[in-house]
Write a protein that holds these residues in place. Sequence first.
Motif, PDB file in Angstrom:
ATOM      1  N   ILE A 117      12.418  -0.205   0.269  1.00  0.00           N
ATOM      2  CA  ILE A 117      11.110  -0.399  -0.358  1.00  0.00           C
ATOM      3  C   ILE A 117      10.974   0.582  -1.522  1.00  0.00           C
ATOM      4  CG2 ILE A 117       8.614  -0.452  -0.014  1.00  0.00           C
ATOM      5  CD1 ILE A 117       9.105  -0.784   2.969  1.00  0.00           C
ATOM      6  N   ASP A 118      10.696   0.064  -2.715  1.00  0.00           N
ATOM      7  CA  ASP A 118      10.533   0.954  -3.860  1.00  0.00           C
ATOM      8  C   ASP A 118       9.099   1.441  -3.963  1.00  0.00           C
ATOM      9  OD1 ASP A 118       9.007  -1.001  -5.179  1.00  0.00           O
ATOM     10  OD2 ASP A 118      10.630  -1.620  -6.516  1.00  0.00           O
ATOM     11  N   LYS A 119       8.819   2.270  -4.960  1.00  0.00           N
ATOM     12  CA  LYS A 119       7.507   2.915  -5.053  1.00  0.00           C
ATOM     13  C   LYS A 119       6.398   1.956  -5.458  1.00  0.00           C
ATOM     14  CE  LYS A 119       9.459   7.479  -5.867  1.00  0.00           C
ATOM     15  NZ  LYS A 119       9.651   8.600  -6.810  1.00  0.00           N
ATOM     16  N   LYS A 120       6.776   0.792  -5.981  1.00  0.00           N
ATOM     17  CA  LYS A 120       5.781  -0.218  -6.309  1.00  0.00           C
ATOM     18  C   LYS A 120       5.488  -1.140  -5.124  1.00  0.00           C
ATOM     19  CE  LYS A 120       6.727  -0.257 -11.275  1.00  0.00           C
ATOM     20  NZ  LYS A 120       7.135  -1.088 -12.448  1.00  0.00           N
ATOM     21  N   GLY A 121       6.164  -0.885  -4.011  1.00  0.00           N
ATOM     22  CA  GLY A 121       5.937  -1.688  -2.817  1.00  0.00           C
ATOM     23  C   GLY A 121       6.824  -2.907  -2.703  1.00  0.00           C
ATOM     24  N   ARG A 122       7.797  -3.064  -3.609  1.00  0.00           N
ATOM     25  CA  ARG A 122       8.709  -4.198  -3.512  1.00  0.00           C
ATOM     26  C   ARG A 122       9.698  -3.979  -2.378  1.00  0.00           C
ATOM     27  NH1 ARG A 122       9.220  -4.173  -9.959  1.00  0.00           N
ATOM     28  NH2 ARG A 122      10.039  -2.123  -9.390  1.00  0.00           N
ATOM     29  N   ILE A 123       9.912  -5.005  -1.594  1.00  0.00           N
ATOM     30  CA  ILE A 123      10.820  -4.942  -0.449  1.00  0.00           C
ATOM     31  C   ILE A 123      12.101  -5.669  -0.799  1.00  0.00           C
ATOM     32  CG2 ILE A 123      11.143  -5.521   1.991  1.00  0.00           C
ATOM     33  CD1 ILE A 123       8.094  -5.604   2.267  1.00  0.00           C
ATOM     34  N   TYR A 124      13.236  -4.996  -0.551  1.00  0.00           N
ATOM     35  CA  TYR A 124      14.544  -5.556  -0.865  1.00  0.00           C
ATOM     36  C   TYR A 124      15.353  -5.747   0.417  1.00  0.00           C
ATOM     37  CZ  TYR A 124      13.423  -3.963  -5.593  1.00  0.00           C
ATOM     38  OH  TYR A 124      12.805  -3.749  -6.807  1.00  0.00           O
ATOM     39  N   LEU A 154      14.708   2.047   4.213  1.00  0.00           N
ATOM     40  CA  LEU A 154      14.784   3.134   3.236  1.00  0.00           C
ATOM     41  C   LEU A 154      13.596   3.069   2.284  1.00  0.00           C
ATOM     42  CD1 LEU A 154      16.395   5.458   1.867  1.00  0.00           C
ATOM     43  CD2 LEU A 154      17.434   3.698   0.407  1.00  0.00           C
ATOM     44  N   LEU A 155      12.919   4.207   2.118  1.00  0.00           N
ATOM     45  CA  LEU A 155      11.894   4.359   1.086  1.00  0.00           C
ATOM     46  C   LEU A 155      12.512   5.108  -0.079  1.00  0.00           C
ATOM     47  CD1 LEU A 155       8.872   5.496   3.310  1.00  0.00           C
ATOM     48  CD2 LEU A 155       9.585   3.165   2.743  1.00  0.00           C
ATOM     49  N   LEU A 156      12.497   4.515  -1.261  1.00  0.00           N
ATOM     50  CA  LEU A 156      13.052   5.188  -2.431  1.00  0.00           C
ATOM     51  C   LEU A 156      12.180   6.384  -2.789  1.00  0.00           C
ATOM     52  CD1 LEU A 156      14.198   2.266  -4.769  1.00  0.00           C
ATOM     53  CD2 LEU A 156      15.567   3.599  -3.153  1.00  0.00           C
ATOM     54  N   SER A 168      -0.487   4.269  -0.518  1.00  0.00           N
ATOM     55  CA  SER A 168       0.327   3.910  -1.683  1.00  0.00           C
ATOM     56  C   SER A 168       0.921   2.520  -1.477  1.00  0.00           C
ATOM     57  CB  SER A 168       1.457   4.924  -1.871  1.00  0.00           C
ATOM     58  OG  SER A 168       2.417   4.786  -0.829  1.00  0.00           O
ATOM     59  N   PRO A 169       1.285   1.816  -2.563  1.00  0.00           N
ATOM     60  CA  PRO A 169       1.906   0.498  -2.421  1.00  0.00           C
ATOM     61  C   PRO A 169       3.160   0.536  -1.548  1.00  0.00           C
ATOM     62  CG  PRO A 169       1.228   0.839  -4.692  1.00  0.00           C
ATOM     63  CD  PRO A 169       1.031   2.153  -3.990  1.00  0.00           C
ATOM     64  N   GLN A 170       3.933   1.605  -1.658  1.00  0.00           N
ATOM     65  CA  GLN A 170       5.159   1.717  -0.872  1.00  0.00           C
ATOM     66  C   GLN A 170       4.859   1.764   0.627  1.00  0.00           C
ATOM     67  OE1 GLN A 170       7.523   5.354  -1.412  1.00  0.00           O
ATOM     68  NE2 GLN A 170       9.351   4.077  -1.579  1.00  0.00           N
ATOM     69  N   ILE A 171       3.887   2.559   1.010  1.00  0.00           N
ATOM     70  CA  ILE A 171       3.556   2.690   2.430  1.00  0.00           C
ATOM     71  C   ILE A 171       2.801   1.461   2.928  1.00  0.00           C
ATOM     72  CG2 ILE A 171       2.369   4.077   4.165  1.00  0.00           C
ATOM     73  CD1 ILE A 171       4.983   5.270   3.009  1.00  0.00           C
ATOM     74  N   GLN A 172       1.999   0.838   2.082  1.00  0.00           N
ATOM     75  CA  GLN A 172       1.351  -0.411   2.476  1.00  0.00           C
ATOM     76  C   GLN A 172       2.403  -1.461   2.827  1.00  0.00           C
ATOM     77  OE1 GLN A 172      -1.651  -0.819   3.205  1.00  0.00           O
ATOM     78  NE2 GLN A 172      -3.117   0.034   1.765  1.00  0.00           N
ATOM     79  N   SER A 173       3.443  -1.555   2.012  1.00  0.00           N
ATOM     80  CA  SER A 173       4.510  -2.511   2.313  1.00  0.00           C
ATOM     81  C   SER A 173       5.272  -2.102   3.564  1.00  0.00           C
ATOM     82  CB  SER A 173       5.472  -2.621   1.122  1.00  0.00           C
ATOM     83  OG  SER A 173       4.875  -3.317   0.056  1.00  0.00           O
ATOM     84  N   ALA A 174       5.465  -0.793   3.736  1.00  0.00           N
ATOM     85  CA  ALA A 174       6.143  -0.312   4.942  1.00  0.00           C
ATOM     86  C   ALA A 174       5.349  -0.686   6.189  1.00  0.00           C
ATOM     87  CB  ALA A 174       6.356   1.197   4.870  1.00  0.00           C
ATOM     88  N   LYS A 175       4.034  -0.545   6.128  1.00  0.00           N
ATOM     89  CA  LYS A 175       3.199  -0.902   7.279  1.00  0.00           C
ATOM     90  C   LYS A 175       3.369  -2.379   7.644  1.00  0.00           C
ATOM     91  CE  LYS A 175      -0.510   2.482   6.397  1.00  0.00           C
ATOM     92  NZ  LYS A 175      -1.904   2.641   5.905  1.00  0.00           N
TER      93      LYS A 175
END
Length: 243
Positions: A117-124, A154-156, A168-175
């Motif tokens: 997951i990148d800092k903009k919340g995009r999941i790869y 992995l969180l970038l 943050s967008p990154q953690i929102q996507s992680a959740k």
Amino acid sequence: MNNKIIKRLILLSWCILLHIHLPFSITSQNLAAENIRGEWAYPHLEKYILDKIVIRDDWAYLPPNNNSKNGFYHAERNPVKFLGIHHDGSTNATLRSILKYHVETKGWGDIAYHFIIDKKGRIYEGRSLDRASDTNNVFESYGEEILSSIVNILLLGNYDIEKIEAESPQIQSAKLLVSYLYLKYPLVTLDSIRGHRDFITDSEYTKSLITCPGKNMYSPVNIIDEIKNYVSIISNSDEMKTN
């Protein structure tokens, strides 16, 4: 058919449409866990994640190396029991540079992680979920049984030095991703959602080597706990888990 009947039919139609579609659009407006729990949570999260994810073929310039000799890429895959959260420990690493390091330098069969997951919340999409994972730091300390039954995310970023916010967008996507995986795999418990360093139990020396996913993920707010709390609210009960 008179006007009153027509109006009632139109109103009824709108009510039916709103009842069906409102839950499926609400996460785009409000990611509060209370708003996306319920009987439809798993299929909705699955659709959301599968629609959102950037598949491996769209970002990776190196194919998996099925002839690799190092790491756990060819290990027997045990049923998933754990979800692990990592950071890459760099402020400027890219997905492609991490892939190159893991495949060409470390000799692993693919990027070590199943999701990034990148800092903009995009999941790869990373390594196939059919393959056991690897880690950069003292992977032996997991034990092979745990490592072959874990999905690693992995969180970038380097969250030993960079600040990270729970919203943050990154953690929102992680959740959302962790919630989806928690519901997908019946053997995963809230306790088995952990940061990398939370798996380390073999020695104080080994613990001192592992700060991943970064000290700022634990203070001033424990974001791992925030993710677990979010999962708990969405899942509502173990009865929500898919078979």
